[in-house]
Design a protein around this motif. Structure first.
Motif, PDB file in Angstrom:
ATOM      1  N   VAL A 194      24.919   0.539  27.769  1.00 17.67           N
ATOM      2  CA  VAL A 194      25.322   1.912  28.341  1.00 17.67           C
ATOM      3  C   VAL A 194      26.272   2.796  27.390  1.00 17.67           C
ATOM      4  CG1 VAL A 194      27.047   2.999  30.215  1.00 17.67           C
ATOM      5  CG2 VAL A 194      25.614   1.255  30.843  1.00 17.67           C
ATOM      6  N   MET A 195      26.882   2.161  26.662  1.00 21.35           N
ATOM      7  CA  MET A 195      27.391   2.988  25.638  1.00 21.35           C
ATOM      8  C   MET A 195      26.576   3.470  24.730  1.00 21.35           C
ATOM      9  SD  MET A 195      30.602   3.191  25.958  1.00 21.35           S
ATOM     10  CE  MET A 195      31.473   3.527  24.320  1.00 21.35           C
ATOM     11  N   SER A 196      25.691   2.891  24.131  1.00 19.87           N
ATOM     12  CA  SER A 196      24.620   3.398  23.349  1.00 19.87           C
ATOM     13  C   SER A 196      23.741   4.532  24.019  1.00 19.87           C
ATOM     14  CB  SER A 196      23.516   2.230  23.078  1.00 19.87           C
ATOM     15  OG  SER A 196      22.419   2.731  22.412  1.00 19.87           O
ATOM     16  N   LEU A 197      23.554   4.334  25.300  1.00 16.24           N
ATOM     17  CA  LEU A 197      22.782   5.307  25.935  1.00 16.24           C
ATOM     18  C   LEU A 197      23.452   6.770  25.777  1.00 16.24           C
ATOM     19  CD1 LEU A 197      20.957   3.420  29.138  1.00 16.24           C
ATOM     20  CD2 LEU A 197      19.772   4.515  26.826  1.00 16.24           C
ATOM     21  N   ALA A 198      24.718   6.427  26.168  1.00 18.67           N
ATOM     22  CA  ALA A 198      25.800   7.645  26.308  1.00 18.67           C
ATOM     23  C   ALA A 198      26.041   8.412  25.107  1.00 18.67           C
ATOM     24  CB  ALA A 198      27.101   7.108  27.078  1.00 18.67           C
ATOM     25  N   LEU A 199      26.161   7.589  24.208  1.00 22.78           N
ATOM     26  CA  LEU A 199      26.679   7.967  22.713  1.00 22.78           C
ATOM     27  C   LEU A 199      25.693   8.285  21.778  1.00 22.78           C
ATOM     28  CD1 LEU A 199      30.108   5.622  22.367  1.00 22.78           C
ATOM     29  CD2 LEU A 199      29.612   8.085  23.366  1.00 22.78           C
ATOM     30  N   HIS A 200      24.589   7.706  21.664  1.00 23.55           N
ATOM     31  CA  HIS A 200      23.403   7.810  20.829  1.00 23.55           C
ATOM     32  C   HIS A 200      22.350   8.960  21.084  1.00 23.55           C
ATOM     33  CE1 HIS A 200      24.571   3.702  18.643  1.00 23.55           C
ATOM     34  NE2 HIS A 200      25.349   4.733  18.770  1.00 23.55           N
ATOM     35  N   ASP A 201      21.942   9.535  20.016  1.00 20.68           N
ATOM     36  CA  ASP A 201      20.706  10.361  20.138  1.00 20.68           C
ATOM     37  C   ASP A 201      19.475   9.429  20.308  1.00 20.68           C
ATOM     38  OD1 ASP A 201      19.974   9.722  17.724  1.00 20.68           O
ATOM     39  OD2 ASP A 201      20.874  11.415  16.786  1.00 20.68           O
ATOM     40  N   VAL A 202      18.244  10.068  20.737  1.00 19.25           N
ATOM     41  CA  VAL A 202      17.285   9.144  20.937  1.00 19.25           C
ATOM     42  C   VAL A 202      16.583   8.336  19.600  1.00 19.25           C
ATOM     43  CG1 VAL A 202      14.567   9.248  21.150  1.00 19.25           C
ATOM     44  CG2 VAL A 202      16.012  10.694  22.526  1.00 19.25           C
ATOM     45  N   THR A 203      16.971   9.089  18.426  1.00 22.03           N
ATOM     46  CA  THR A 203      16.305   8.388  17.254  1.00 22.03           C
ATOM     47  C   THR A 203      17.337   7.052  17.068  1.00 22.03           C
ATOM     48  OG1 THR A 203      15.714  10.224  16.048  1.00 22.03           O
ATOM     49  CG2 THR A 203      16.454   8.367  14.591  1.00 22.03           C
ATOM     50  N   ARG A 204      18.599   7.272  17.166  1.00 24.78           N
ATOM     51  CA  ARG A 204      19.589   5.860  17.209  1.00 24.78           C
ATOM     52  C   ARG A 204      19.286   5.046  18.267  1.00 24.78           C
ATOM     53  NH1 ARG A 204      25.214   9.063  15.551  1.00 24.78           N
ATOM     54  NH2 ARG A 204      24.736   9.406  13.427  1.00 24.78           N
ATOM     55  N   ARG A 205      18.906   5.454  19.384  1.00 23.06           N
ATOM     56  CA  ARG A 205      18.614   4.536  20.520  1.00 23.06           C
ATOM     57  C   ARG A 205      17.390   3.777  20.213  1.00 23.06           C
ATOM     58  NH1 ARG A 205      19.881   8.735  24.285  1.00 23.06           N
ATOM     59  NH2 ARG A 205      17.945   8.899  25.198  1.00 23.06           N
ATOM     60  N   VAL A 206      16.276   4.452  19.590  1.00 26.33           N
ATOM     61  CA  VAL A 206      14.989   3.725  19.195  1.00 26.33           C
ATOM     62  C   VAL A 206      15.278   2.657  18.363  1.00 26.33           C
ATOM     63  CG1 VAL A 206      12.759   4.025  18.332  1.00 26.33           C
ATOM     64  CG2 VAL A 206      13.643   5.480  20.034  1.00 26.33           C
ATOM     65  N   ILE A 207      16.073   3.089  17.325  1.00 23.28           N
ATOM     66  CA  ILE A 207      16.614   2.283  16.244  1.00 23.28           C
ATOM     67  C   ILE A 207      17.124   0.883  16.644  1.00 23.28           C
ATOM     68  CG2 ILE A 207      17.669   1.752  13.892  1.00 23.28           C
ATOM     69  CD1 ILE A 207      17.061   4.789  13.284  1.00 23.28           C
ATOM     70  N   THR A 208      18.094   1.339  17.386  1.00 27.23           N
ATOM     71  CA  THR A 208      18.882   0.249  17.975  1.00 27.23           C
ATOM     72  C   THR A 208      17.866  -0.959  18.878  1.00 27.23           C
ATOM     73  OG1 THR A 208      20.700   1.480  18.048  1.00 27.23           O
ATOM     74  CG2 THR A 208      20.802  -0.474  19.568  1.00 27.23           C
ATOM     75  N   GLY A 209      17.041  -0.347  19.738  1.00 27.51           N
ATOM     76  CA  GLY A 209      16.239  -1.097  20.400  1.00 27.51           C
ATOM     77  C   GLY A 209      15.260  -1.771  19.391  1.00 27.51           C
ATOM     78  N   LEU A 210      15.037  -1.201  18.365  1.00 30.61           N
ATOM     79  CA  LEU A 210      13.871  -2.108  17.319  1.00 30.61           C
ATOM     80  C   LEU A 210      14.596  -3.109  16.638  1.00 30.61           C
ATOM     81  CD1 LEU A 210      12.069   0.878  15.747  1.00 30.61           C
ATOM     82  CD2 LEU A 210      11.014  -0.599  17.495  1.00 30.61           C
ATOM     83  N   LEU A 211      16.026  -3.124  16.488  1.00 30.87           N
ATOM     84  CA  LEU A 211      16.559  -3.869  15.785  1.00 30.87           C
ATOM     85  C   LEU A 211      16.950  -5.151  16.740  1.00 30.87           C
ATOM     86  CD1 LEU A 211      19.034  -1.794  13.545  1.00 30.87           C
ATOM     87  CD2 LEU A 211      17.033  -3.127  12.685  1.00 30.87           C
ATOM     88  N   MET A 212      17.093  -4.640  18.013  1.00 30.48           N
ATOM     89  CA  MET A 212      17.378  -5.846  18.951  1.00 30.48           C
ATOM     90  C   MET A 212      15.989  -6.744  19.195  1.00 30.48           C
ATOM     91  SD  MET A 212      19.802  -3.836  21.754  1.00 30.48           S
ATOM     92  CE  MET A 212      19.690  -4.867  22.796  1.00 30.48           C
ATOM     93  N   LEU A 213      15.017  -5.867  19.245  1.00 27.38           N
ATOM     94  CA  LEU A 213      13.945  -6.684  19.549  1.00 27.38           C
ATOM     95  C   LEU A 213      13.472  -7.583  18.450  1.00 27.38           C
ATOM     96  CD1 LEU A 213      11.688  -3.914  20.987  1.00 27.38           C
ATOM     97  CD2 LEU A 213      12.325  -6.042  22.381  1.00 27.38           C
ATOM     98  N   ALA A 214      13.714  -7.002  16.979  1.00 28.80           N
ATOM     99  CA  ALA A 214      13.293  -7.764  15.804  1.00 28.80           C
ATOM    100  C   ALA A 214      14.315  -9.040  15.833  1.00 28.80           C
ATOM    101  CB  ALA A 214      13.752  -6.983  14.495  1.00 28.80           C
TER     102      ALA A 214
END
Length: 229
Positions: free
Chosen positions: A144-164
């Motif tokens: 929730v914090m990521s969705l609220a505070l990060h722009d799309v680029t940062r959210r995608v990067i966060t998602g990729l790193l979590m998936l990795a």
């Protein structure tokens, strides 16, 4: 090794059951009913009566919810050995999400009534459930914090790193995310539109930070991705 022995060995590696004595593990194994599912099958729907807890033996499952405007939001990608739908054990309410098979799977199911009886006999099991749900709550709050505070680029990067972290397979020059995931599914996971995900992935690829190989993504420069967060 019998199928039941294999199940018992897997249960030993599940945090929920890891601290149970051998006789309790055997009891859980005896209560577990297994079923194979093909990709695309719905195990349960959001809002259906919550009657059981599930253990993913093999394959992949995603947990999703529908927003008020009908969009799908991915809450969690379930890995083999993980328990899911455990929240229904305590309140007896409906399933809070939909469980869909995204890779052919084998799923174990334990009926709530059976687990209730076992929990009374093994109080440590109730504590283990609470620990798992506390961890899931923490993950949800972080998201929730990521969705609220990060722009799309940062959210995608966060998602990729979590998936990795969960699905990464090391290879020469990077880490391959060993999961078939469309851009729409990645968008559902990070709270972004497919178009935004397409654009962001293209920008990251052009910068040499990732490589796109059909539905698989290879992270080429994890350090620089982390610096962009």
């Amino acid at each position: 090794m019998t199928e039941k022995d294999d199940l018992t060995n897997q249960l030993k590696r599940v945090p929920l059951f890891a601290d149970l004595p051998p006789e309790a593990l055997a009891a859980v194994a005896s209560l577990t009913r297994e079923r194979p599912y093909r990709k695309g099958h719905i195990i349960f729907l959001e809002g259906e009566p919550g009657e059981a807890v599930f253990l993913l033996r093999r394959g992949r499952v995603k947990l999703t919810r529908r927003t008020a405007d009908g969009r799908e939001h991915t809450l969690h990608l379930v890995n083999p050995g993980e328990v899911f739908a455990e929240v229904v054990i305590f309140d007896g309410g409906p399933y809070p999400a939909t469980a869909e098979v995204i890779e052919d799977a084998v799923v174990g199911m334990i009926a709530n009534r059976d687990l209730d009886r076992l929990t009374l006999e093994q109080p440590s099991l109730a504590l283990a459930f609470l620990k798992i749900m506390a961890r899931r709550l923490r993950q949800a709050q972080d998201k929730v914090m990521s969705l609220a505070l990060h722009d799309v680029t940062r959210r995608v990067i966060t998602g990729l790193l979590m998936l990795a972290e969960d699905y990464g397979v090391p290879e020469a020059g990077g880490t391959r995310i060993n999961l078939d995931l469309t851009n729409q599914e990645l968008g559902n996971l990070v709270g972004a539109s497919r178009e935004s995900v397409n654009r962001t992935l293209s920008e990251l690829r052009q910068a040499g930070l990732i490589e796109l190989d059909r539905q698989r993504i290879v992270i080429r420069n994890r350090r620089e991705l982390l610096e962009m967060l």
